[in-house]
Scaffold this motif. Structure first.
Motif, PDB file in Angstrom:
ATOM      1  N   PRO A 105       0.825  -1.201   0.000  1.00  0.00           N
ATOM      2  CA  PRO A 105       0.000   0.000   0.000  1.00  0.00           C
ATOM      3  C   PRO A 105       0.866   1.260   0.000  1.00  0.00           C
ATOM      4  O   PRO A 105       2.035   1.219   0.355  1.00  0.00           O
ATOM      5  CB  PRO A 105      -0.800  -0.119   1.305  1.00  0.00           C
ATOM      6  N   ALA A 106       0.234   2.387  -0.359  1.00  0.00           N
ATOM      7  CA  ALA A 106       0.957   3.644  -0.462  1.00  0.00           C
ATOM      8  C   ALA A 106       1.389   4.133   0.922  1.00  0.00           C
ATOM      9  O   ALA A 106       0.921   3.640   1.955  1.00  0.00           O
ATOM     10  CB  ALA A 106       0.086   4.689  -1.147  1.00  0.00           C
ATOM     11  N   ALA A 107       2.291   5.119   0.946  1.00  0.00           N
ATOM     12  CA  ALA A 107       2.826   5.625   2.212  1.00  0.00           C
ATOM     13  C   ALA A 107       1.735   6.133   3.141  1.00  0.00           C
ATOM     14  O   ALA A 107       1.864   6.069   4.362  1.00  0.00           O
ATOM     15  CB  ALA A 107       3.845   6.735   1.942  1.00  0.00           C
ATOM     16  N   ASP A 108       0.623   6.633   2.585  1.00  0.00           N
ATOM     17  CA  ASP A 108      -0.471   7.110   3.428  1.00  0.00           C
ATOM     18  C   ASP A 108      -1.485   6.023   3.742  1.00  0.00           C
ATOM     19  O   ASP A 108      -2.505   6.290   4.380  1.00  0.00           O
ATOM     20  CB  ASP A 108      -1.160   8.319   2.782  1.00  0.00           C
ATOM     21  N   GLY A 109      -1.219   4.790   3.272  1.00  0.00           N
ATOM     22  CA  GLY A 109      -2.091   3.662   3.586  1.00  0.00           C
ATOM     23  C   GLY A 109      -3.061   3.265   2.505  1.00  0.00           C
ATOM     24  O   GLY A 109      -3.647   2.176   2.557  1.00  0.00           O
ATOM     25  N   GLU A 110      -3.278   4.115   1.493  1.00  0.00           N
ATOM     26  CA  GLU A 110      -4.227   3.807   0.423  1.00  0.00           C
ATOM     27  C   GLU A 110      -3.718   2.640  -0.414  1.00  0.00           C
ATOM     28  O   GLU A 110      -2.523   2.499  -0.672  1.00  0.00           O
ATOM     29  CB  GLU A 110      -4.418   5.031  -0.468  1.00  0.00           C
ATOM     30  N   ILE A 111      -4.666   1.780  -0.833  1.00  0.00           N
ATOM     31  CA  ILE A 111      -4.331   0.636  -1.678  1.00  0.00           C
ATOM     32  C   ILE A 111      -4.787   0.934  -3.102  1.00  0.00           C
ATOM     33  O   ILE A 111      -5.941   1.318  -3.323  1.00  0.00           O
ATOM     34  CB  ILE A 111      -5.012  -0.655  -1.181  1.00  0.00           C
ATOM     35  N   PHE A 112      -3.888   0.751  -4.058  1.00  0.00           N
ATOM     36  CA  PHE A 112      -4.206   0.918  -5.474  1.00  0.00           C
ATOM     37  C   PHE A 112      -3.981  -0.400  -6.208  1.00  0.00           C
ATOM     38  O   PHE A 112      -3.081  -1.171  -5.863  1.00  0.00           O
ATOM     39  CB  PHE A 112      -3.317   1.999  -6.109  1.00  0.00           C
ATOM     40  N   ASP A 113      -4.792  -0.633  -7.209  1.00  0.00           N
ATOM     41  CA  ASP A 113      -4.576  -1.749  -8.127  1.00  0.00           C
ATOM     42  C   ASP A 113      -3.706  -1.226  -9.274  1.00  0.00           C
ATOM     43  O   ASP A 113      -4.132  -0.371 -10.054  1.00  0.00           O
ATOM     44  CB  ASP A 113      -5.921  -2.255  -8.664  1.00  0.00           C
ATOM     45  N   TYR A 114      -2.487  -1.724  -9.357  1.00  0.00           N
ATOM     46  CA  TYR A 114      -1.530  -1.216 -10.349  1.00  0.00           C
ATOM     47  C   TYR A 114      -1.523  -2.024 -11.641  1.00  0.00           C
ATOM     48  O   TYR A 114      -0.647  -1.821 -12.484  1.00  0.00           O
ATOM     49  CB  TYR A 114      -0.120  -1.198  -9.751  1.00  0.00           C
ATOM     50  N   THR A 115      -2.479  -2.920 -11.816  1.00  0.00           N
ATOM     51  CA  THR A 115      -2.473  -3.807 -12.987  1.00  0.00           C
ATOM     52  C   THR A 115      -2.460  -3.018 -14.286  1.00  0.00           C
ATOM     53  O   THR A 115      -1.637  -3.270 -15.185  1.00  0.00           O
ATOM     54  CB  THR A 115      -3.682  -4.751 -12.949  1.00  0.00           C
ATOM     55  N   SER A 116      -3.356  -2.051 -14.421  1.00  0.00           N
ATOM     56  CA  SER A 116      -3.433  -1.301 -15.679  1.00  0.00           C
ATOM     57  C   SER A 116      -2.224  -0.387 -15.840  1.00  0.00           C
ATOM     58  O   SER A 116      -1.721  -0.187 -16.953  1.00  0.00           O
ATOM     59  CB  SER A 116      -4.728  -0.494 -15.741  1.00  0.00           C
ATOM     60  N   PHE A 117      -1.743   0.181 -14.736  1.00  0.00           N
ATOM     61  CA  PHE A 117      -0.547   1.025 -14.800  1.00  0.00           C
ATOM     62  C   PHE A 117       0.636   0.223 -15.342  1.00  0.00           C
ATOM     63  O   PHE A 117       1.371   0.690 -16.227  1.00  0.00           O
ATOM     64  CB  PHE A 117      -0.220   1.566 -13.405  1.00  0.00           C
ATOM     65  N   ILE A 118       0.813  -0.994 -14.820  1.00  0.00           N
ATOM     66  CA  ILE A 118       1.935  -1.833 -15.253  1.00  0.00           C
ATOM     67  C   ILE A 118       1.761  -2.251 -16.705  1.00  0.00           C
ATOM     68  O   ILE A 118       2.720  -2.224 -17.495  1.00  0.00           O
ATOM     69  CB  ILE A 118       2.069  -3.054 -14.322  1.00  0.00           C
ATOM     70  N   ALA A 119       0.541  -2.620 -17.081  1.00  0.00           N
ATOM     71  CA  ALA A 119       0.294  -3.035 -18.468  1.00  0.00           C
ATOM     72  C   ALA A 119       0.584  -1.890 -19.439  1.00  0.00           C
ATOM     73  O   ALA A 119       1.192  -2.099 -20.500  1.00  0.00           O
ATOM     74  CB  ALA A 119      -1.146  -3.509 -18.622  1.00  0.00           C
ATOM     75  N   THR A 120       0.161  -0.681 -19.090  1.00  0.00           N
ATOM     76  CA  THR A 120       0.437   0.478 -19.945  1.00  0.00           C
ATOM     77  C   THR A 120       1.931   0.734 -20.045  1.00  0.00           C
ATOM     78  O   THR A 120       2.455   1.037 -21.133  1.00  0.00           O
ATOM     79  CB  THR A 120      -0.275   1.722 -19.381  1.00  0.00           C
ATOM     80  N   ALA A 121       2.621   0.610 -18.918  1.00  0.00           N
ATOM     81  CA  ALA A 121       4.069   0.809 -18.924  1.00  0.00           C
ATOM     82  C   ALA A 121       4.754  -0.227 -19.804  1.00  0.00           C
ATOM     83  O   ALA A 121       5.639   0.096 -20.612  1.00  0.00           O
ATOM     84  CB  ALA A 121       4.606   0.741 -17.498  1.00  0.00           C
ATOM     85  N   HIS A 122       4.352  -1.484 -19.674  1.00  0.00           N
ATOM     86  CA  HIS A 122       4.966  -2.546 -20.475  1.00  0.00           C
ATOM     87  C   HIS A 122       4.731  -2.339 -21.964  1.00  0.00           C
ATOM     88  O   HIS A 122       5.594  -2.673 -22.794  1.00  0.00           O
ATOM     89  CB  HIS A 122       4.439  -3.912 -20.029  1.00  0.00           C
ATOM     90  N   ALA A 123       3.570  -1.808 -22.310  1.00  0.00           N
ATOM     91  CA  ALA A 123       3.277  -1.542 -23.728  1.00  0.00           C
ATOM     92  C   ALA A 123       4.248  -0.509 -24.305  1.00  0.00           C
ATOM     93  O   ALA A 123       4.467  -0.460 -25.519  1.00  0.00           O
ATOM     94  CB  ALA A 123       1.838  -1.049 -23.879  1.00  0.00           C
ATOM     95  N   GLN A 124       4.856   0.277 -23.403  1.00  0.00           N
ATOM     96  CA  GLN A 124       5.830   1.283 -23.831  1.00  0.00           C
ATOM     97  C   GLN A 124       7.272   0.848 -23.520  1.00  0.00           C
ATOM     98  O   GLN A 124       8.190   1.665 -23.557  1.00  0.00           O
ATOM     99  CB  GLN A 124       5.538   2.610 -23.108  1.00  0.00           C
ATOM    100  N   ASP A 125       7.453  -0.452 -23.204  1.00  0.00           N
ATOM    101  CA  ASP A 125       8.777  -0.996 -22.856  1.00  0.00           C
ATOM    102  C   ASP A 125       9.376  -0.326 -21.616  1.00  0.00           C
ATOM    103  O   ASP A 125      10.596  -0.158 -21.501  1.00  0.00           O
ATOM    104  CB  ASP A 125       9.753  -0.881 -24.033  1.00  0.00           C
ATOM    105  N   ILE A 126       8.508   0.051 -20.683  1.00  0.00           N
ATOM    106  CA  ILE A 126       8.948   0.618 -19.403  1.00  0.00           C
ATOM    107  C   ILE A 126       8.827  -0.466 -18.335  1.00  0.00           C
ATOM    108  O   ILE A 126       7.788  -1.123 -18.221  1.00  0.00           O
ATOM    109  CB  ILE A 126       8.081   1.837 -19.019  1.00  0.00           C
TER     110      ILE A 126
END
Length: 971
Positions: free
Chosen positions: A220-241
């Motif tokens: 979870p984030a430093a303030d405690g919030e939980i995010f689902d990073y699945t789409s963030f990671i998929a978008t990054a991978h599509a750009q070779d990041i």
């Protein structure tokens, strides 16, 4: 009758090995009349200190513990809910007593001799498996220094792996919700490499930016919030990041693991798996990644292989990745791990198993739910939409926040206060229902309400997790037998003892490793480490709660300044390599402050430790190698030429003193002056400080900055390969650039960014060095250095007729260590490795093998060994030389002999058939001492190449190659 009285408890007499009679006998063997004569013939007069160390008189063990107890009591142990990667936890007492407080575990060395390190290697395989399973990744290393540096290593790995359209990309995205200390360390690592950090909201990041090569987010984030990073990671991978996720390991018992979201790397800390907060450390940082990165993963990896009998055995795998071999081409300077802390965290998972780990996670989350409900009843708004253990409470004004802080601290409670707008509260394993009530009482009092409106008598029998379905973990973890077998105390106790019995430590005998300084770790030095006033403090606790630590730091810094001759010390670096990096970054900042941004050339002798060139490259420098002469000394003419050639761009010289070859180079002052005359600064590697303390000093020699291995010279135990502490000392004009910190304000405005996650690094083990200096005093420290030189020269005197000693000083003396040349035995088919393995049959850990010269043994006995132990080692080495003579004379077969087949296990010698051309007795009882103090290796010689070709780094079964049947069979 009149008797002369003398204190019975003089610590230096307990620390130093030889007594007076032994010393006289040893001096006679060496051929000198006194210890002072030996020192005069060893240490050049030009660098000797002109006056004794000005340190307090040495205390007895009793008096030290009494005095230190009063210092520790100045620390206030509050309930900590600050979070930010540091959480209160419970170390099971059976692990506390049998690992953390057990010299059989904490005095062992890095498992370079794997056959006598199978216990901690298995424990580290368990640790790696735990990390892989919880993160959902395919491979993990055996730990890194902390979460911040693990994140920096991920960034560095991504940077080195840039390909295709991203080959020249130089920007790295960092979520603004990463831990602040992690961001600080990332800035430190990024700057010299020319990496630009983009710090922002991951939901608004432009991942189509062609200049980005990687990203990191917190889960979870430093303030405690939980995010689902699945789409963030998929978008990054599509750009070779490539994407790293910094994840809380306990939360992953309930949350979907980052591996299932597609993460390339997952990093974090295993601190909350039973390891005390310790005011910041030491803790085992973890690093897990995909199988595709297995040959570039930083740090050590433990892998399974086979021994000579086809039995499963563990070893450090893929060692050719390490900076010892790659040097200036290495992408990381990491040369250690946090082994002892990784062992504790892994054993915590073994003891609890997947079921109880999940209960700990569920209980923590359930209490957070109860706290949120109570706060809502009191009229406070909780801002996190989804959370695991951390609540984010809105506050209306700075005045309200201040009132809550006052009431909380009055109740012995610490929260995290962010700006003037909110408070975060992070619960933990050690939180119970009463703690929740106490927290709510604070808020009730400030709100002017009665806490009696809250009905919190017990936790509900069931806890509903209200996260979206995709957040909830579906996959199982830790199904391996080891995590489902040892859950009663008798079972875990026997398992830990079973592993301990496979390992050689200082509890068994001398570990004469050159450059590693395996000296006594006295019990009195270790006792305060587990006191709650030392272990249970959060590193970001308010200053008025840590006055005891403040005194410890101030005293220790003052004493280390006296020992080194420097003007200031930073205790932040938490390993020797980290100290190297910090020292070089300070030099870099100094040059830049003067407008000399172009000064980026580091001169490094060819004999230097492999971390030196790797650290220089990480600090943005270009490495120029300086030759060494046939005696192993720096080639002064070559140094002059290269300093002159690069004088306009010269940043520094990196030098080890005494030299890596165990000699006091008499030209050292000239060498340092040459660097200064050409505009550079001198960085001294402190690996060999055990030959300097009280006799000379880095400042006397002419160095400007030096790191000190507190886990060598100043008695912090090696812990099986970690923890370490590598503080740096500097001259006055470099002091303004010592490391700062993003959370706790230390250092000056000109300070470099943090190099470690915690402001004072591995603070909780600094009391060990504090104790050593306190009890030895200036006279005792100086005497220890003299005895280290005595012991080394005694071994030299006994062995030089049997083994050539490679390098000596102008009067034929070595410093605190020496190099035995074994290269001449190759013509008889004997390799230096054969001697190292044969020493196991004699009951010894081998000296350092093939460093700094291939085919040699570097021996360092330290001052802590008595003459009897030194003689036992010398007798073993002489006996092995006689075994080599048998091969030379044709009395023993070159390919089938006691050296080639070493080490010999009980399984081998008790086998019904014995077809070797020497007796079983000669195999395992090669001299009389072995009959009475036998240490049995549990595996035969390990096939390292097989383990690298068939890499297995977890508890999963491995496939064994059966030589007899030429087929694959399950081990």
């Amino acid at each position: 009758m009149i008797f002369k009285t003398k204190p019975a408890d003089v610590f230096k007499e307990r620390h130093n090995g030889p007594d007076k009679e032994q010393m006289l006998d040893m001096l006679n063997t060496i051929g000198v009349s006194s210890l002072d004569q030996l020192i005069d013939e060893t240490v050049p007069a030009a660098i000797r200190l002109k006056k004794p160390l000005n340190l307090p008189r040495g205390l007895s063990e009793k008096d030290f513990l009494k005095k230190f107890g009063a210092i520790a009591k100045q620390n206030k142990v509050f309930k900590s809910y600050i979070g930010l990667g540091y959480n209160d936890t419970i170390m099971p007492p059976v692990i506390l007593r049998n690992i953390m407080e057990n010299p059989g575990w904490y005095t062992a060395y890095t498992p370079y001799q794997a056959e006598i390190a199978q216990g901690r290697l298995e424990a580290l395989i368990n640790y790696q498996t735990m990390v892989m399973e919880l993160t959902g990744m395919e491979i993990a290393n055996a730990s890194l220094l902390d979460e911040g540096t693990a994140a920096a290593e991920a960034m560095g790995m991504f940077y080195a792996q840039r390909k295709g359209a991203r080959k020249n990309a130089t920007r790295f995205f960092v979520s603004e919700l990463c831990l602040p200390q992690t961001i600080d360390v990332l800035i430190s690592r990024a700057t010299p490499l020319g990496i630009e950090l983009e710090i922002g909201d991951h939901r608004q990041a432009n991942l189509e930016d062609a200049s980005l090569f990687g990203a990191i987010v917190q889960y979870p984030a430093a303030d405690g919030e939980i995010f689902d990073y699945t789409s963030f990671i998929a978008t990054a991978h599509a750009q070779d990041i490539l994407v790293a996720v910094a994840a809380d390991l306990l939360s992953l018992t309930l949350l979907t693991p980052p591996g299932e979201m597609g993460a390339d790397v997952v990093v974090g800390t295993t601190q909350r798996f039973g390891v005390p907060m310790g005011y910041g450390g030491p803790h085992a940082g973890y690093f897990a990644t995909k199988d595709a990165f297995k040959r570039v993963i930083p740090g050590r990896i433990i892998g399974a292989s086979l021994d000579a009998q086809g039995n499963k055995a563990y070893r450090m795998a893929l060692q050719t990745r390490e900076q010892h071999i790659r040097r200036e081409k290495a992408t990381s300077n990491i040369c250690t791990a946090q082994v002892l802390l990784a062992v504790i965290a892994g054993m915590y998972a073994v003891y609890h198993g997947p079921r109880r780990l999940k209960y700990i996670g569920l209980n923590t989350h359930a209490l957070a739910q109860q706290l949120e409900s109570g706060l809502r009843t009191l009229g406070f708004e909780q801002l996190n939409e989804q959370y695991f253990d951390t609540l984010k409470i809105a506050v209306e004004s700075a005045e309200l926040q201040a009132a809550i802080r006052t009431e909380a601290e009055a109740a012995g409670i610490n929260f995290r206060f962010v700006n003037d707008t909110h408070i975060t509260i992070s619960l933990n394993e050690n939180t119970d229902l009463q703690d929740v009530k106490d927290i709510l009482a604070v808020f009730a009092k400030v709100a002017g309400k009665s806490a009696e409106v809250l009905t919190l008598d017990e936790l509900p029998a069931e806890t509903e997790i209200t996260w979206p379905e995709g957040f909830i973990r579906k996959s199982e973890y830790l199904k391996q037998e080891v995590f489902n077998k040892h859950h009663s105390e008798s079972e875990i106790l026997r398992y830990m003892k079973h592993l301990e019995n496979k390992d050689f430590s200082l509890a068994h005998g001398m570990i004469p490793l050159g450059s590693c300084t395996m000296k006594l770790n006295a019990t009195a030095e270790m006792i305060p480490v587990t006191w709650p006033e030392i272990g249970q403090l959060h590193p970001f606790a308010p200053a008025d709660q840590v006055q005891g630590y403040k005194q410890i730091f101030e005293d220790l810094e003052s004493w280390l300044c006296e020992v080194t001759g420097f003007d200031a010390v930073s205790l932040q670096p938490n390993s020797g390599a980290q100290g190297e990096y910090a020292g070089l970054m300070v030099i870099r900042a100094y040059h830049e402050s003067r407008g000399d941004h172009h000064r980026n050339i580091a001169l490094i002798p060819s004999s230097a430790h492999g971390t030196n060139p790797a650290s220089a490259v990480m600090a943005g420098m270009k490495v120029v190698i300086v030759k060494c002469d046939e005696k192993g000394n720096i080639d002064v003419a070559d140094l002059h030429a290269k300093a002159e050639q690069h004088k306009n761009d010269l940043s520094c010289l990196m030098v080890t003193y005494p030299s890596t070859h165990g000699v006091y180079e008499e030209s050292i002052i000239e060498i340092c002056n040459t660097i200064h005359e050409n505009g550079g600064r001198v960085y001294m590697d402190g690996a060999n400080m055990n030959a300097q303390v009280g006799l000379t000093s880095p400042a006397t020699i002419g160095a400007d900055v030096c790191h000190l291995n507190l886990h060598k010279t100043f008695c912090i135990p090696h812990g099986g390969g970690g923890p370490g502490v590598g503080p740096i000392g500097v001259v006055k004009d470099l002091a303004p650039f010592l490391p700062g910190h993003a959370v706790v304000k230390i250092g000056e405005e000109t300070a470099i960014n943090a190099v470690s996650a915690a402001p004072w690094g591995s603070a909780s083990i600094l009391p060990i060095s504090y104790a050593y200096i306190s009890m030895m005093g200036g006279e005792g420290l100086t005497e220890a250095t003299k005895f280290a030189i005595l012991n080394a020269n005694y071994i030299k005197a006994r062995l030089e007729k049997h083994y050539p000693v490679l390098y000596v000083g102008s009067k034929g003396r070595c410093a605190h260590e020496m190099i035995l040349d074994c290269r001449g035995f190759k013509k008889f088919g004997v390799e230096v490795e054969d001697i190292a393995k044969r020493l196991m049959d004699y009951g010894f850990h081998a000296p350092t093998v093939s460093f700094p010269v291939a085919g040699t043994l570097m021996v360092e006995p330290t001052e802590s060994e008595a003459q009897e132990e030194l003689d036992r080692f010398c007798d073993a080495m002489i006996s092995i030389r006689e075994e080599i003579n048998e091969i030379e004379a044709g009395k023993a077969d070159q390919k089938n002999n006691v050296l080639k087949n070493a080490p010999h296990t009980a399984q081998v010698v008790l086998a019904e058939n014995w077809d070797r051309p020497y007796s079983r007795e000669k195999a395992v009882y090669p001299y009389e001492h072995a009959r009475h103090y036998k240490f049995w290796p549990t595996v035969s010689r390990i096939d390292s190449a097989y383990g690298d070709r068939n890499l297995v780094c977890s508890c999963a079964p491995i496939e064994a190659y059966n030589e007899e049947h030429k087929e694959i069979t399950a081990v």
